[in-house]
Every structure is written in structure tokens, then in C-alpha cells.
Design an enzyme around this catalytic site. Structure first.
Site, PDB file in Angstrom:
ATOM      1  N   ASP A 213      39.852  -7.797  -2.010  1.00 43.75           N
ATOM      2  CA  ASP A 213      39.743  -6.852  -0.893  1.00 43.75           C
ATOM      3  C   ASP A 213      38.432  -6.084  -1.046  1.00 43.75           C
ATOM      4  O   ASP A 213      38.262  -5.329  -2.011  1.00 43.75           O
ATOM      5  CB  ASP A 213      40.957  -5.912  -0.941  1.00 43.75           C
TER       6      ASP A 213
ATOM      7  N   GLU B 158      39.437  -9.403   3.492  1.00 48.61           N
ATOM      8  CA  GLU B 158      40.453  -9.738   2.486  1.00 48.61           C
ATOM      9  C   GLU B 158      40.711 -11.239   2.459  1.00 48.61           C
ATOM     10  O   GLU B 158      40.810 -11.865   3.507  1.00 48.61           O
ATOM     11  CB  GLU B 158      41.786  -9.055   2.821  1.00 48.61           C
TER      12      GLU B 158
HETATM   13 MG   LIG Z   1      39.097  -3.584   2.344  1.00 51.02          MG
END
Ligand SMILES: [Mg+2]
Length: 410
Positions: free
Chosen positions: A9, A106
Site C-alpha cells: 500500500d 494497492e
Molecule cells: Mg495508500
């Protein structure tokens, strides 16, 4: 043998990308928004210093400025984010061909079959990937390492920015079970409220709850959530190239402040529709049905659908239909907490012509023109960024503003 799954992420993605071009602003509170000139514009991302002032994604510029008068606003450049997203995923693909993008910032990686090529240690490889992305692109990423996708995702949320968290069969109860149930993937506030009524507040409470009773309370989703909480989730990581085309394209947003009045609601709907239309065009699909979901402050949802006279991937068509639906089911003085617009019954762009309603033939020249215009805007924006052109000024000087797409969460 257990799989080794990463969830990567990127941290404060939009803001981090913008700050690559403005290193002098790094320590100042900075937010990215669609149109810095409009006080009704919406905050799409913020850097760490702005977070200290509690600047929130999806609030309006004037709300953010009230909390942080010195907030520096930068316009969004979506073409840059797409470019960096591609570059980051290309780096992931050096380590496995099983890379599943979940959103623009992500991705899941299944490295079970390739980990031995890179030393055999999951955490060490995750740290290496973070180092390579920082060095080659100047961006930081948080990585969760686990034996399934849900726990890997929770691992990437566990510590940020720029961290690796390993969730194992041995430590998941200790690390994850004390967290609020809303931290679990797909537990929205509505489900959390129902669960709260049964005394379920943490993920541990959910895991301890009887699985069948949970199924009775929440339906099929109840079983899924119980499996998530107890680590019994087995969904495969699917490479982007193996993904089927979308059945519907939707975009929704929960507002930090309730919206009220047709003007505000239209602005919000056109922002949502813009992203939906751009994604339809990207997939070469048109929709023949538009659906809106409106949520009031008590979390009551109203859902309405409308069949269109002709298939479309034009933002203005989607906004008009959504607005018509909204007016049919909502009162202007009723506050709105969240809005979702979904394009359904998708048809291939090329097949769309045959399904045109003959009675709507008058509308075709106008639609052709709008299609050309919005496609041209896609390419201009791709080249110069979003602020370069706006539909409102191009087509309807008095009409609605076309604004930013929706942001990733940090
Ligand atoms: Mg992020």
C-alpha cells in the site's frame, strides 16, 4: 504449505507523487484536490503534516482550511498517478507474476512460488521491495506479509508509513483481534452498528461469535466475515491479465459532513459520475442502466435504478440520470451522508449502437458530440493534468462543475 502473500500500500499516494515535484513543501501541510480555486472542491489526499491538523480526505477545501489555514493546495494530476502506479506494479512483477492491483495504490502479490529465488524470507523480501521503490521512485510503501489476502491487507494497515508487518498463524490473534471490527475488510459502518448491537466491537469478538448465528444475522456476508476474522480466508491472488471485465462500474463516497440541497448533491454526483464515465471509456464499455444509492445520516440506504434511452459512457448523461433518480426519491432538505453511482448492464462500445432507442434518435447527435468532447478531455487531462480543462466551462457555462476523481485511502 501456507502461501506467502504481500499486500503493498503506497503511503499518501497522491500527495507523495505531487511532492516529488515540490520537495520544498515536504514539511508543510499539503493537500491535493481537484480544483484548488473552488472552495467546494474536495480534498483527495494529504501529507503527514496535514494529517496532524486532522485534514480529512473527502472534506471540502473550506472545511480543511478552517482547521489548517496554512494548508498548501496542489491540483491533482491523475495521469501522473496512473504512471507511477504502473511503474510500481512493474517493480512488483520482478518478484512474481501473480500481482493483483486492488486500487491505484494497492496490490496483492503472491510470492509463494518465487520466494526461494529471493532468499526465502518473506519479511526480508518485503523490506527489499520497499527499499527498491523508495530508491527508484522516491515513494514509500507499507507492506503486510501473511498467509492470506485479508491478513496481508491488515498487515499493510498495521504500521505506516514505510513499514513491513508480518501477520502469522502464531501472532494474528494477538495483533489483530484487539482491533475494532471496522478495521476488517468490508465491515462498513452499517454492519458495525448491527454487530455492536450484539456486543461485537473488536475483531476478536467477531471471531468468538458463533459462525452460524453470524450467518443468520448478516446473511452470507456473516460467514465471510467470520472466516476473515479467524484466518480462514483462501481467495487466490489473480493477476490483472486474468481478471474478467467488469459487470458494473461504481463509485461512491461517504462525506465527512452531510450534503444538502440540489446544488451540492449535483456537484458530488458529477464528481462520482466523472470517474465512472472515465473508467467505462477505459474499458471500452457503455452502460444502459444507472443506479444511485443514497444514504441518510441514520445509515438508511435508498437505491434507485433507471434504464437509459441509449447506452452511454458520457459523464454528463450519467450525472443527469443520477440527478433525475435523486429528485424522484429524495427531498432537497434531507441531508445526505453518502452517495454511490453505479453504471450497470454494460455493453461493448461497438455493440452499443444497435441498442439505441429509436425514440431517442434526436439525442444521438448531441451524444456523439459529448462523447468526442469527453474523450478529447481524457487525452488532454492525461497530458496536462486535470486542471487543464473542465466540462462545465466547455459545455454548460451555467451548469455543473466537473471535478476530481475519488482518491485512494492512505
Ligand atoms: Mg495508500
Amino acid at each position: 504449505m501456507d502461501r506467502v502473500i504481500f499486500h503493498c500500500d503506497l503511503n499518501s499516494f497522491y500527495a507523495s507523487v505531487e511532492l516529488l515535484d515540490h520537495p520544498e513543501l515536504k514539511d508543510k501541510p499539503v493537500a491535493v484536490c481537484g480544483d484548488p480555486e473552488s472552495r467546494h472542491g474536495i480534498i483527495l489526499a494529504k501529507n503527514e503534516p496535514a494529517k496532524q491538523y486532522k485534514v480529512q480526505t473527502a472534506e471540502t477545501i473550506w472545511q480543511a482550511r478552517r482547521k489548517c489555514p496554512d494548508l498548501v493546495l496542489l491540483p491533482a494530476h491523475h495521469w501522473k498517478y496512473r504512471e507511477y502506479s504502473k511503474k510500481v506494479n512493474a517493480i512488483y512483477e520482478r518478484y512474481t507474476d501473480l500481482v493483483e492491483p486492488f486500487s491505484i495504490d494497492e496490490s496483492w502479490l503472491d510470492v509463494t512460488g518465487t520466494l526461494h529465488l529471493f532468499g526465502g524470507d518473506g519479511k526480508a523480501l518485503a523490506d527489499e521491495i520497499r527499499r527498491v521503490i523508495r530508491q527508484e521512485l522516491g515513494l514509500t510503501v507499507s507492506v503486510g506479509v501473511s498467509f492470506n489476502k485479508v491478513f496481508a491487507k491488515m498487515g499493510s494497515d498495521y504500521k505506516k508509513p514505510d513499514a513491513t508487518t508480518v501477520i502469522t498463524r502464531e501472532n494474528f490473534q494477538q495483533l489483530l483481534w484487539p482491533l475494532p471490527v471496522t478495521d476488517l475488510l468490508f465491515v462498513g459502518r452499517a454492519a458495525a452498528r448491527i454487530l455492536g448491537g450484539y456486543g461485537v466491537r473488536t475483531i476478536g469478538d467477531l471471531a468468538a461469535f458463533d459462525r452460524d448465528s453470524l450467518g443468520e444475522i448478516l446473511g452470507k456476508g456473516g460467514y465471510t466475515l467470520h472466516d476473515y476474522a479467524t484466518g480462514r480466508e483462501h481467495a487466490p491472488v489473480i493477476a490483472a491479465r486474468d481478471m474478467p471485465g467488469p459487470k458494473s462500474v461504481g463509485n461512491g463516497l461517504t462525506f465527512p459532513r452531510n450534503l444538502m440541497g440540489w446544488e451540492e448533491l449535483r456537484t458530488a454526483l458529477s464528481e462520482l459520475a466523472d470517474e465512472v464515465a472515465a473508467r467505462l471509456r477505459k474499458h471500452g464499455l457503455k452502460c444502459t442502466t444507472v443506479q444511485i444509492t443514497v444514504r441518510d445520516p441514520a445509515f438508511k440506504d435508498i437505491c434507485r435504478q433507471k434504464r437509459l434511452a441509449a447506452p452511454t459512457y458520457v459523464s454528463r448523461d450519467l450525472t443527469d440520470s443520477a440527478m433525475e433518480l435523486l429528485r424522484s426519491c429524495w427531498n432537497e432538505r434531507q441531508p445526505v451522508r453518502a452517495l454511490t453511482i453505479t453504471a450497470q448492464n454494460l455493453v461493448e462500445e461497438g455493440d452499443a449502437g444497435e441498442q439505441v432507442d429509436l425514440f431517442a434518435a434526436d439525442a444521438i447527435p448531441r451524444r456523439d458530440k459529448l462523447e468526442k468532447l469527453e474523450k478529447a478531455m481524457d487525452s488532454i487531462r492525461d497530458k496536462y493534468g486535470r486542471g487543464a480543462i473542465s466540462l462545465a466551462s466547455a459545455v454548460h457555462p451555467e451548469g455543473e462543475r466537473e471535478d476530481q476523481r475519488l482518491p485512494p485511502t492512505d
